[in-house]
Design an enzyme around this catalytic site. Structure first.
Site, PDB file in Angstrom:
ATOM      1  CD  GLU A 191      38.362  15.187  72.626  1.00  0.00           C
ATOM      2  OE1 GLU A 191      37.220  15.196  73.137  1.00  0.00           O
ATOM      3  OE2 GLU A 191      39.405  15.447  73.274  1.00  0.00           O
ATOM      4  NE  ARG A 241      43.088  28.342  79.144  1.00  0.00           N
ATOM      5  CZ  ARG A 241      44.409  28.238  79.370  1.00  0.00           C
ATOM      6  NH1 ARG A 241      45.078  29.252  79.883  1.00  0.00           N
ATOM      7  NH2 ARG A 241      45.050  27.126  79.087  1.00  0.00           N
ATOM      8  CB  CYS A 258      41.629  20.635  69.269  1.00  0.00           C
ATOM      9  SG  CYS A 258      43.445  20.592  69.261  1.00  0.00           S
ATOM     10  CG  HIS A 271      42.763  16.516  72.182  1.00  0.00           C
ATOM     11  ND1 HIS A 271      41.475  16.974  72.345  1.00  0.00           N
ATOM     12  CD2 HIS A 271      43.478  17.595  71.773  1.00  0.00           C
ATOM     13  CE1 HIS A 271      41.417  18.262  72.061  1.00  0.00           C
ATOM     14  NE2 HIS A 271      42.616  18.671  71.701  1.00  0.00           N
TER      15      HIS A 271
END
Lengths: 214, 214, 214, 214
Positions: free
Chosen positions: A80, A90, A143, A167
């Protein structure tokens, strides 16, 4: 010797396993030469994760911190590039909290870039024969939250530490129905080892594109 | 003991490796109990592949034949249900032939169904913790060509043999760029072992859906 | 004038709309020159769909039959090449039946190829500026069931008729969440018009590849 | 009346058309009530795009600025949440420049969040029956570059202006091969109209999740 902290997450979203922690444990069994590796498993809980990371950084005396999390649906190891100051969950976390459009750190900057050599880390994974690419979003769940918390800690209190986030795909056993990509725990562990080596030995990142058109 | 023939393909389309043959070799190192396993690597050449398969079936005295090929882009092990009497090559084969809209076998039937227990094979792979599903198209290139050739051989000359086809994902080393799914050679080999075991021991297939809406 | 029958399906799987029937109705408003177009909407019910298709073929005196169905998740218009003699329903039909591993027609052949010029149909859609490709599986649900039933009817009773099946994407309104591809009803209708024109005017199909590697 | 500036990009990467500019022109033909709409087409050239945007903002007296660009491969309209201070070009721009790991604005902050009501914009597109979602990366090419330039201009010189970026899918005519999602120019235009309306009339954004797990 360089002190490196490698963290994974506990399982979440109904799964009994989290590939990040499985692979971190495997990687810890054979650290690269010249590296003292400390590991920690963090809760999938907003703010608790950052608090426990802070403790682990302090106790380990880490000079390099690599946090790892699951990105279900991705086909390769993704390093990342940027953490953003936004929680937008979510699904609830493991304690039931579901923040929507809240900052990770009130009054923090909009984003931090990773201070790991992201291109060199991707190249190292590919050299190990495994799929990898740079990602420009870590999402808006735990994350990204942890990644932002790490970079804020570094920026405000520990500027000598370098840090970033990786990830990783699902494990095969999580997606036996067959319609989602996966990667074996050992392959993920090998990729993490390659990333730790690259992070420790690379001072100037590679100057090659890892961009995305959108 | 049951005689089983397990075949893979040589590399094609510019790749230096074919996961089917790599995994077949790994699987052959530890055959399931009660199975005598013979392997063969076949050329990615229309009609030559079928001719060499015929020889391998004869020489091995196989009672069960499982042919394996690469399906780049798929996320799991796919057990093929049906072979169609059609060659329509998007790229040339390894000898440069590129048939378009030709039958595999002139005057052969439009299709053959696999005579392996496809649902039991999928279930066995999943039980081994690996992603799998039933597929209803093996394409129109070498894999479907060989699969059709196998089933035509069985239908016309060797009705006592049972046969089928398994498609497997890319190896990680083939897709280090990261945007394609992959599976390790050992995981593919473990899946093939599970399929061979299921094929040998299952006489009546499972009655459970493996269908696709389209 | 050529008599053409164009059929769509009623909604299923909880959706309030089926793009196949919406597009068929739009296409019927402006039939190509030289074509008398009859339309019919068919139930998402095993065997009833085939029975009603048989009636529509008889009543319309169709020389060309194009059946259309929804393939949720596909990105373009897909002209199906082959129908297989297999019902394997992942979800119940609109009357609650869910056949698993049953033939569409007992003792029918394993498969039939479409007798439409599939390559010319794909080319006609592309010439109209819309995405299209040949598909080698129509699944194992109602679409394949109807397609097989049509081709069996043609093969056994109406050899002068030519027939085939076209799968179409979701409508935008079915997938407002955004993670599935879609196509507007008017674009689908334009594609169907192009296919009907190509089917009526093309006697020898194009000799160009539309193959898939797997 | 509210002054709104809506921009698209010229074609790039060998395509003869850019859906963003096509749709902006269509949307301009029927602006929402209460909106004075100005449009501009911007070059796919680093820094020139921002310079021309600055001029268009000045000349239009815009109170709301919505920049639009192509995101080939996406299935729906995506409202971007965050622009990052990074150019990392996978392909050269239309003048041949290909910056790698350079900031958009030297010494600018790492990122800016859009000041449009992104959740309300997504909801408005969905209410119009079209696919939409929030995106957390605009990539590292011209779209992110322009988006960052816009937000930096607003932050440093025009704090009364609200701005954001919308990514749109390919047009059907760009992807007739069929394996990429697309959306008709009219549907994209309808979505842009819905976004402009929502942006002008919504002062407090919706409090509902639009997050992504990774």
């Amino acid at each position: 010797m360089t002190n490196v902290l490698l963290t994974g997450f506990e399982p979440f979203d109904g799964s009994g396993v989290n590939p990040s922690w499985q692979a971190v444990q495997l990687a810890a069994a054979t650290p690269p030469d010249g590296v003292t590796l400390t590991t920690a498993v963090l809760p999938v809980v907003f703010h608790d994760a950052i608090a426990q990371l802070r403790t682990a950084v302090e106790e380990s005396g880490a000079e390099v911190v690599v946090c790892v999390g699951q990105a279900g649906g991705r086909t390769g190891i993704t390093v990342e590039r940027v953490a953003i100051n936004l929680d937008d969950a979510r699904i609830p976390d493991n304690k039931g909290a579901q923040p929507v459009d809240e900052p990770v750190v009130a009054d923090g900057p909009a984003a931090y870039f990773a201070t790991l050599p992201v291109k060199a880390c991707v190249a190292a994974v590919r050299d190990a024969g495994l799929p990898a690419y740079v990602s420009h979003t870590a999402g808006t769940y735990l994350c990204n939250h942890l990644f932002y918390g790490l970079m804020h800690l570094i920026a405000t209190e520990r500027p000598e530490v370098r840090g970033g986030f990786v990830h990783v795909p699902f494990l095969p056993e999580q997606v036996t129905g067959g319609d989602q990509p996966s990667m074996s725990a050992q392959s993920i562990a090998d990729a993490l080892t390659a990333i730790v080596s690259a992070a420790v030995t690379t001072t100037t990142d590679l100057k090659e594109t890892g961009g995305s058109l959108h």
